[in-house]
Design a protein around this motif. Sequence first.
Motif, PDB file in Angstrom:
ATOM      1  N   PRO A 184       0.815  -1.228   0.000  1.00  0.00           N
ATOM      2  CA  PRO A 184       0.000   0.000   0.000  1.00  0.00           C
ATOM      3  C   PRO A 184       0.845   1.273   0.000  1.00  0.00           C
ATOM      4  O   PRO A 184       0.513   2.242  -0.686  1.00  0.00           O
ATOM      5  CB  PRO A 184      -0.819  -0.130   1.298  1.00  0.00           C
ATOM      6  N   ILE A 185       1.952   1.269   0.746  1.00  0.00           N
ATOM      7  CA  ILE A 185       2.818   2.448   0.781  1.00  0.00           C
ATOM      8  C   ILE A 185       3.455   2.675  -0.581  1.00  0.00           C
ATOM      9  O   ILE A 185       3.495   3.801  -1.098  1.00  0.00           O
ATOM     10  CB  ILE A 185       3.906   2.280   1.858  1.00  0.00           C
ATOM     11  N   GLY A 186       3.959   1.594  -1.181  1.00  0.00           N
ATOM     12  CA  GLY A 186       4.590   1.715  -2.488  1.00  0.00           C
ATOM     13  C   GLY A 186       3.631   2.197  -3.554  1.00  0.00           C
ATOM     14  O   GLY A 186       3.960   3.081  -4.359  1.00  0.00           O
ATOM     15  N   VAL A 187       2.411   1.646  -3.564  1.00  0.00           N
ATOM     16  CA  VAL A 187       1.416   2.038  -4.560  1.00  0.00           C
ATOM     17  C   VAL A 187       0.989   3.487  -4.357  1.00  0.00           C
ATOM     18  O   VAL A 187       0.877   4.255  -5.325  1.00  0.00           O
ATOM     19  CB  VAL A 187       0.186   1.100  -4.478  1.00  0.00           C
ATOM     20  N   PHE A 188       0.767   3.874  -3.105  1.00  0.00           N
ATOM     21  CA  PHE A 188       0.344   5.257  -2.829  1.00  0.00           C
ATOM     22  C   PHE A 188       1.397   6.260  -3.298  1.00  0.00           C
ATOM     23  O   PHE A 188       1.082   7.236  -3.994  1.00  0.00           O
ATOM     24  CB  PHE A 188       0.099   5.442  -1.326  1.00  0.00           C
ATOM     25  N   THR A 189       2.653   6.044  -2.925  1.00  0.00           N
ATOM     26  CA  THR A 189       3.695   7.012  -3.262  1.00  0.00           C
ATOM     27  C   THR A 189       3.930   7.080  -4.770  1.00  0.00           C
ATOM     28  O   THR A 189       4.115   8.182  -5.318  1.00  0.00           O
ATOM     29  CB  THR A 189       5.007   6.657  -2.542  1.00  0.00           C
ATOM     30  N   MET A 190       3.911   5.938  -5.451  1.00  0.00           N
ATOM     31  CA  MET A 190       4.156   5.943  -6.890  1.00  0.00           C
ATOM     32  C   MET A 190       3.008   6.605  -7.646  1.00  0.00           C
ATOM     33  O   MET A 190       3.227   7.380  -8.575  1.00  0.00           O
ATOM     34  CB  MET A 190       4.373   4.515  -7.392  1.00  0.00           C
ATOM     35  N   MET A 191       1.773   6.306  -7.258  1.00  0.00           N
ATOM     36  CA  MET A 191       0.624   6.886  -7.953  1.00  0.00           C
ATOM     37  C   MET A 191       0.532   8.389  -7.697  1.00  0.00           C
ATOM     38  O   MET A 191       0.197   9.153  -8.608  1.00  0.00           O
ATOM     39  CB  MET A 191      -0.670   6.194  -7.521  1.00  0.00           C
ATOM     40  N   ALA A 192       0.819   8.803  -6.465  1.00  0.00           N
ATOM     41  CA  ALA A 192       0.792  10.235  -6.166  1.00  0.00           C
ATOM     42  C   ALA A 192       1.811  10.962  -7.029  1.00  0.00           C
ATOM     43  O   ALA A 192       1.524  12.037  -7.584  1.00  0.00           O
ATOM     44  CB  ALA A 192       1.090  10.463  -4.678  1.00  0.00           C
ATOM     45  N   TRP A 193       2.986  10.391  -7.180  1.00  0.00           N
ATOM     46  CA  TRP A 193       4.025  11.031  -7.999  1.00  0.00           C
ATOM     47  C   TRP A 193       3.633  11.073  -9.469  1.00  0.00           C
ATOM     48  O   TRP A 193       3.783  12.095 -10.138  1.00  0.00           O
ATOM     49  CB  TRP A 193       5.341  10.277  -7.817  1.00  0.00           C
ATOM     50  N   VAL A 194       3.118   9.942  -9.982  1.00  0.00           N
ATOM     51  CA  VAL A 194       2.746   9.872 -11.400  1.00  0.00           C
ATOM     52  C   VAL A 194       1.678  10.912 -11.741  1.00  0.00           C
ATOM     53  O   VAL A 194       1.770  11.629 -12.739  1.00  0.00           O
ATOM     54  CB  VAL A 194       2.247   8.459 -11.762  1.00  0.00           C
TER      55      VAL A 194
END
Length: 286
Positions: free
Chosen positions: A197-207
Amino acid sequence: MEKKKLSLPKQIGIALLLGILAGYAFYMLGIPEFTTNYLKPFGTIFVNLLKFIVVPVVLLSMIDGIISMGDMKKVGSVGWKTVAYFLVTTAAACVIGLVFANLFNNAGWFPTLALEDGAVWDKATSANFMDTLVAIFPSNMWKSFTDANMLQVIVIALMFGGGILAAGEKGKLAKDLVSTLYAVIERVMAFIIALSPIGVFTMMAWVVAAGHLHAHDGDAPDIVLPDDLRQLFGIVHAVQLGAAHEGDVPLDEPLVEGGVGVGGAVGGNQEPCAVKIRGVYPDRFQ
């Protein structure tokens, strides 16, 4: 009364939505660099951890499974079925990709992809069956690990598993070592997956904040997926379809400014579908 904990898929789904909302908020506030400087690094760490765990999990789980069979005849049967499964799923991936590519192209939904300035497309060449068969068998075990070539890793696992069984009592120490290492790797993998969840949240927020998915003047959207995000989406596929195909574009070769286009895979393994689609629609890669 004990509260029921959310399942991991639900946590990932919520993280995905929150990441999109957070990214859009940073984009509207005009501070997308915050996600680049402070959120993306955590996503990159997560992707690196996933890439780190893939080979040990595949190698040790297969060796441990082979040892647990206790019969060389069963090992041979499982071996060819495993290789056949990966080859069949590779072909299925190509068919699915081509079907959807044709549907999207006919409907006018196929995105226009941009090359980096000065870059040119070299027509992909497909390896014949014998070349593919030869490529399955590694000449350097360590190179197979560093390249994350899954079919070669599977062959190595079959060799070592069969060798341990054939050694009998002399292979008992190796058998115990594999079982112990696999138990440890399982716990490490569980820890890394819990960070999804942390990885998905941070990557999607950046994208979203960095505007990697956008459209120009009503045209089809330019899809610019960053390297890390493409690796994140491709890791499971790389485990399933680890066959190498000549002429594909390596993952670490950027195709568009600020990110990458479609295609590629993880650690040197290439997706055949991307090459097939490029061959059918070369005019879309401008």
